[in-house]
Design an enzyme around this catalytic site. Sequence first.
Site, PDB file in Angstrom:
ATOM      1  N   GLU A   5     -13.934  -2.653 -15.616  1.00 53.55           N
ATOM      2  CA  GLU A   5     -14.856  -3.748 -15.319  1.00 53.55           C
ATOM      3  C   GLU A   5     -14.630  -4.342 -13.928  1.00 53.55           C
ATOM      4  OE1 GLU A   5     -13.165  -3.309 -18.058  1.00 53.55           O
ATOM      5  OE2 GLU A   5     -14.539  -3.437 -19.773  1.00 53.55           O
ATOM      6  N   HIS A  43      -4.403 -18.788   5.901  1.00 57.63           N
ATOM      7  CA  HIS A  43      -3.551 -17.973   5.036  1.00 57.63           C
ATOM      8  C   HIS A  43      -2.118 -18.515   5.128  1.00 57.63           C
ATOM      9  CE1 HIS A  43      -2.080 -13.624   3.880  1.00 57.63           C
ATOM     10  NE2 HIS A  43      -1.787 -14.526   2.990  1.00 57.63           N
ATOM     11  N   GLY A  67      -9.213 -12.219  -0.563  1.00 56.39           N
ATOM     12  CA  GLY A  67      -7.918 -11.587  -0.333  1.00 56.39           C
ATOM     13  C   GLY A  67      -7.395 -10.817  -1.537  1.00 56.39           C
TER      14      GLY A  67
HETATM   15  N1  TZD Z   1      -2.459  -8.197  -5.789  1.00 63.63           N
HETATM   16  C1  TZD Z   1      -3.749  -8.488  -5.496  1.00 63.63           C
HETATM   17  C2  TZD Z   1      -4.830  -8.281  -6.527  1.00 63.63           C
HETATM   18  N2  TZD Z   1      -4.100  -8.986  -4.303  1.00 63.63           N
HETATM   19  C3  TZD Z   1      -3.140  -9.200  -3.371  1.00 63.63           C
HETATM   20  N3  TZD Z   1      -3.542  -9.718  -2.197  1.00 63.63           N
HETATM   21  C4  TZD Z   1      -1.794  -8.861  -3.617  1.00 63.63           C
HETATM   22  C5  TZD Z   1      -1.507  -8.361  -4.855  1.00 63.63           C
HETATM   23  C6  TZD Z   1      -0.689  -9.098  -2.616  1.00 63.63           C
HETATM   24  N4  TZD Z   1      -0.736  -8.229  -1.417  1.00 63.63           N
HETATM   25  C7  TZD Z   1      -1.308  -8.657  -0.248  1.00 63.63           C
HETATM   26  O1  TZD Z   1      -1.860  -9.754  -0.074  1.00 63.63           O
HETATM   27  S1  TZD Z   1      -1.166  -7.488   0.964  1.00 63.63           S
HETATM   28  C8  TZD Z   1      -0.337  -6.406  -0.039  1.00 63.63           C
HETATM   29  C9  TZD Z   1      -0.176  -6.959  -1.315  1.00 63.63           C
HETATM   30  C10 TZD Z   1       0.482  -6.253  -2.433  1.00 63.63           C
HETATM   31  C11 TZD Z   1       0.132  -5.089   0.480  1.00 63.63           C
HETATM   32  C12 TZD Z   1      -0.931  -4.066   0.520  1.00 63.63           C
HETATM   33  O2  TZD Z   1      -0.361  -2.875   1.004  1.00 63.63           O
HETATM   34  P1  TZD Z   1      -1.191  -1.693   1.596  1.00 63.63           P
HETATM   35  O3  TZD Z   1      -1.438  -2.069   3.118  1.00 63.63           O
HETATM   36  O4  TZD Z   1      -0.362  -0.469   1.503  1.00 63.63           O
HETATM   37  O5  TZD Z   1      -2.505  -1.613   0.982  1.00 63.63           O
HETATM   38  P2  TZD Z   1      -0.378  -2.306   4.306  1.00 63.63           P
HETATM   39  O6  TZD Z   1      -1.156  -2.018   5.559  1.00 63.63           O
HETATM   40  O7  TZD Z   1       0.795  -1.417   4.098  1.00 63.63           O
HETATM   41  O8  TZD Z   1      -0.027  -3.764   4.249  1.00 63.63           O
END
Ligand code: TZD
Length: 531
Positions: A47, A281, A400
């Site tokens: 969903e 943020h 976010g």
């Molecule tokens: N869970 C959800 C639903 N939303 C979030 N924003 C997060 C966890 C926390 N979060 C962030 O705000 S950025 C991030 C997390 C876990 C890292 C994403 O890693 P990625 O990208 O590998 O997609 P980068 O470029 O390595 O940061």
Amino acid sequence: MKTVRNVTYELLRRNGINKMFGNPGSNELPFLKNFPKDFDYVLALHEGVAVGIADGYARASGKPALVNIHSAAGTGNAMGALANAWSGHSPLIITAGQQTRAMVALEPLLTNIDAATLPRPLVKWSREPASAQEVPHAFSRALHTATADAPGPVYLSIPYDDWDKRADESSSSLLKRRVSNARALPEEALLGLVQRLDAAVNPVLILGADVDAANANEAAVELAEKLKCPVWAAPSSPRCAFPTRHACFRGMLPAGIASLSHLLAGHDLVIVIGAPVFRYHQFEAGPFLPKGSELILISCDQQEAARAPVGDAWIGDIHPILNQLARHVTCRDQAMPDALPVPAAVPPSQPLKPESVFDLINSVAPPRSIFVNESTSTIPALWQRINMATQGSYYLAAAGGLGFAMPAGVGIQLASPDRQVFVIVGDGSANYSIQALWTAAHYAIPVIFIVMRNGTYGALRWFADVLDATDIPGLNLPDIDFTALAEGYGVQASRANTPEQIRTAISQARASGKPALIEVETGWTDGGEKP
Ligand code: TZD
Ligand code: CA
């Protein structure tokens, strides 16, 4: 006999809706019975994915999107996606099936207990109609509420025995209703505002997602070219409202109170259009504005206008107001700002830097490509290196919440068949809604998914530094084979680690006319080592 079902589909049809995004359960089957031939059902396997696809579709098409999900558990699964739809001003009509009226008080399996409360506060309005006869009226109200400024999601819970009931005769009057937003600035307010803009010595424009949503980008360019002023994208902006290689464009503002106001130093008038003031943020104590600055906000969202901690706000329709301002402000007799230099190419390395990957994508992407971004540690690099010149070129999770980009990319591609959608997603983010790949494959929706595999939650490493938080567990990602996952869902996939391989993979994907996933091993943006 006209049933509640007949009248509801006719109402949807008359309001330009002929698609339903969903994931069904037993409570929903009676709504789907004899599904009308002129409607398409787009199946998602979760969903959150259904709402994410609908969010992308609604944002890219500028039209409301209908979603049908399963009762309480399905609504729970959708809440993360709903947070993004809410912040993104996405007009979604989300419907969930409810147990029968005859039995619901006994709370049988699949009851949505206190259904109207469940999705709040992430909806503009929610309701379970008090009777079957109210269902068409509830749909009509839902449609007009979702699309009225500021747009946003609404939620209806419908007991499944309502659909075959006879519709009230009077519900036919709902079919002809039109509800429109119509709020340009009245003459006096316009004159006052133009006077303030003309009197400003050094104004600056800050543009948000609602400018792009209102398709008012050209009016924004006209206004900037008359004011000859710098233009910034609002912090955390989930859309791009201004051509990023235009002489006036300065980039995206940082999302900390102190650094944002520091960057605005010297501007006596800050004009914010179509964005909250501001979507911060990281917390950085400081003044909201530099000394000597005043702020004016033009917003379609009365809640955002009321919430702003500083400045005067006008609530109205972004496009007509931007047109009014662009037409009436005085064209300044001074030079245009100098365009920012295009950043120099980063020499290819192994693994490639995200900067190189973006340069490559930028060089092969056809004109008017659309970039859906969820590569969280590389957002500034993407804005610098990818040339976004037209309306609707960029989308990001508005609240976010990760898990937006893959489904939204599918919905955006569905709404924009003549433009190529690139989903640029991190190896962390790609796990929250990976099932979107199946919908892309099943309906042959030719999104190109680029997974940036740096083996970590990169943005959280950066944030840990900001917070001075050391020894954080859970930031490394074990090796995940996204090509295997993609193939499992029926999407062709490849690994590309050199510029040549990436170029070839993108051109093969484009030639195939089908979705494709390309996994690219990437290093750090700052030149540091991989963990
Ligand atoms: N869970 C959800 C639903 N939303 C979030 N924003 C997060 C966890 C926390 N979060 C962030 O705000 S950025 C991030 C997390 C876990 C890292 C994403 O890693 P990625 O990208 O590998 O997609 P980068 O470029 O390595 O940061
Ligand atoms: Ca990552």
